[in-house]
Enzyme design. Sequence first.
Site, mmCIF file in Angstrom:
data_model
loop_
_atom_site.group_PDB
_atom_site.id
_atom_site.type_symbol
_atom_site.label_atom_id
_atom_site.label_comp_id
_atom_site.label_asym_id
_atom_site.label_seq_id
_atom_site.Cartn_x
_atom_site.Cartn_y
_atom_site.Cartn_z
ATOM 1 N N PRO A 138 -21.702 26.903 -22.977
ATOM 2 C CG PRO A 138 -19.715 25.980 -22.198
ATOM 3 C CD PRO A 138 -20.983 25.616 -22.888
ATOM 4 C CG ASP B 23 -11.331 25.025 -18.547
ATOM 5 O OD1 ASP B 23 -12.246 24.894 -19.387
ATOM 6 O OD2 ASP B 23 -10.120 24.993 -18.846
ATOM 7 C CB THR B 24 -16.165 27.755 -20.097
ATOM 8 O OG1 THR B 24 -15.860 26.787 -21.101
ATOM 9 C CG2 THR B 24 -16.618 29.035 -20.780
ATOM 10 C CE LYS C 263 7.205 1.589 6.685
ATOM 11 N NZ LYS C 263 7.749 0.332 6.079
ATOM 12 C CB THR D 145 -19.824 27.681 -31.094
ATOM 13 O OG1 THR D 145 -20.254 28.555 -32.148
ATOM 14 C CG2 THR D 145 -19.484 26.298 -31.653
ATOM 15 N N GLY E 84 0.798 -1.227 0.000
ATOM 16 C CA GLY E 84 0.000 0.000 0.000
ATOM 17 C C GLY E 84 0.819 1.260 0.000
ATOM 18 C CG ASP F 261 6.865 -3.046 9.904
ATOM 19 O OD1 ASP F 261 6.217 -4.035 9.528
ATOM 20 O OD2 ASP F 261 6.796 -1.940 9.354
ATOM 21 C CG HIS G 49 0.081 2.092 8.208
ATOM 22 N ND1 HIS G 49 0.963 2.104 9.264
ATOM 23 C CD2 HIS G 49 0.720 1.446 7.199
ATOM 24 C CE1 HIS G 49 2.084 1.501 8.920
ATOM 25 N NE2 HIS G 49 1.965 1.101 7.667
#
Length: 544
Positions: A526, A384-385, A107, A471, A58, A112, A217
């Site tokens: 738009p 994003d217009t 770690k 348009t 992970g 561990d 984690h």
Amino acid sequence: MAQFINSKEDIVQEAIDGLVAASGGQLVRLSGYPFIRVVARSDWDGSRVAVISGGGAGHEPAHAGFVGPGMLTAAVCGDIFASPSVEAVLAGILAVTGHAGCVLIVKNYTGDRLNFGLAAERARALGKKVNMVIVQDDIAIPDISRPRGVAGTLFVHKLAGAVSERGGDLDAVTAAARRAASNVMSIGMSLDTCTVPGSRKENRIRPGEIELGLGIHGEAGASHIPYLGARQAMADAAAKLLPRMNGSSSYAALLNNLGSTTELEMSILAGELRQSAIGPAISHIVGPASMMTALDMHGFSLTLYSLNTEDEKLLTTETPLRTWPGLKPFTAPRIVPLPDGLAPLRPTPSADPATEALLIRCCKALIAAEADLNALDTRAGDGDTGTTLARAARALIQNIGLLPLSDPTQLCRALGQELSQTMGGSSGVLLAIFFAAAGDAASSGHSLMGALKVGLARMQDVGGAQPGDRTMIDALLPGLDALPRGLAYAARAAREGANRTATMSRAHAGRATYISAEQLQGHADPGAEAVARLFESLCQVGVE
């Protein structure tokens, strides 16, 4: 959330097989699935000190992604966020450890420490020389007796691997790893938690907040604080590190993507790091890149390493591993002049209060419509217009005093130039063409109305759009046609044209041509909507 997996039980071994298969023969794995999952160098001959690390899966590309020359000799992989077993760690040790011995880099998590520690004891009982170095670089929780090991572990991998690669003995490799572990500190921040396969996602971070000091984690961080943008987030991270820094030292930073933060965001964070309170002390940087992730966590971690000359040489030692971005100087952006002919030529400014008020009114209308236009654009484009138009409008307001407001011909040309610089995408270049052509036509003797029609024709010629293509032309053309009758008529005509785009079966120009008719149905274009709102703002009347 859907994920590209087959079953949660097979995730780790299938991922390892994919990694090894794509390594070009540089990696091998031990047999023993599903309980032993060890990735090792295929060219390892056991003559040098082995450097072994690992832990739960992970965190990719850690740990197996850092197996290769100059870094790890082998990585032992556990289940998602779970330590590998003692048997798996022992298998990794026995597979790659020769007479020179090995160093385990672990770690600081209980599982561990215990599993790697017991495996080390069993390997010693079998005659292997094994040293273990614990990494505990997380500073999120003050005064904790056993801090977590997080992304700073990568500095330990690199230094120990570099000393091993050049032939250092067990004591030298161990000393390098311990020195690295003692010189490193890290802090993490995230806007969202991660999604563990097969488990329900914990949505503990509320909108408008960022979590400071969370672990790799997904475990809870030290605090939740208001999210006020990338600059403040980096400033908050820097504020945690600053009290622990030695004012006489220079530092290497490791800017780590925790999983799903985009590269665009990570580059912004790198820029903010340089401008932060700790920026002047950072001479080198690793990243920004995904190195020690937490699955799909939308966050970053920042690690600092106190550099000396010897460690700088070790950290810059070449490794063919693409997962290690390398240590690079961290400097101010170098800016060079524009090529000849591209520097903007400013016209002579002139005042005209009525024209200024009209332009500002139009700009404010576009700024106010930003969210609505973005929402429309999500149906036909990338949403994003509104932002594109609003950004250009804000820039125009800021530069209004630099425009030749009393000269319509020069003003049209100046507007074209402004838009070509401040407005991206197809809309920006088309409107720049529109105003530039209108300015040229006005200088050739056309009336303002005639010049605008010439600008429209030129824009259509370049862009290829015709009425009915869904348009901005569908609102701009009828609006200009009705303009001689007055602004109210023009606004009404533009509004009707924009509304018609919502009923058009399919777009025939622009990005909307890639979208199905069913998705577009009922939603105005738009660009046409923006034109309609501009005309409405000019006459300051609501159009039914």
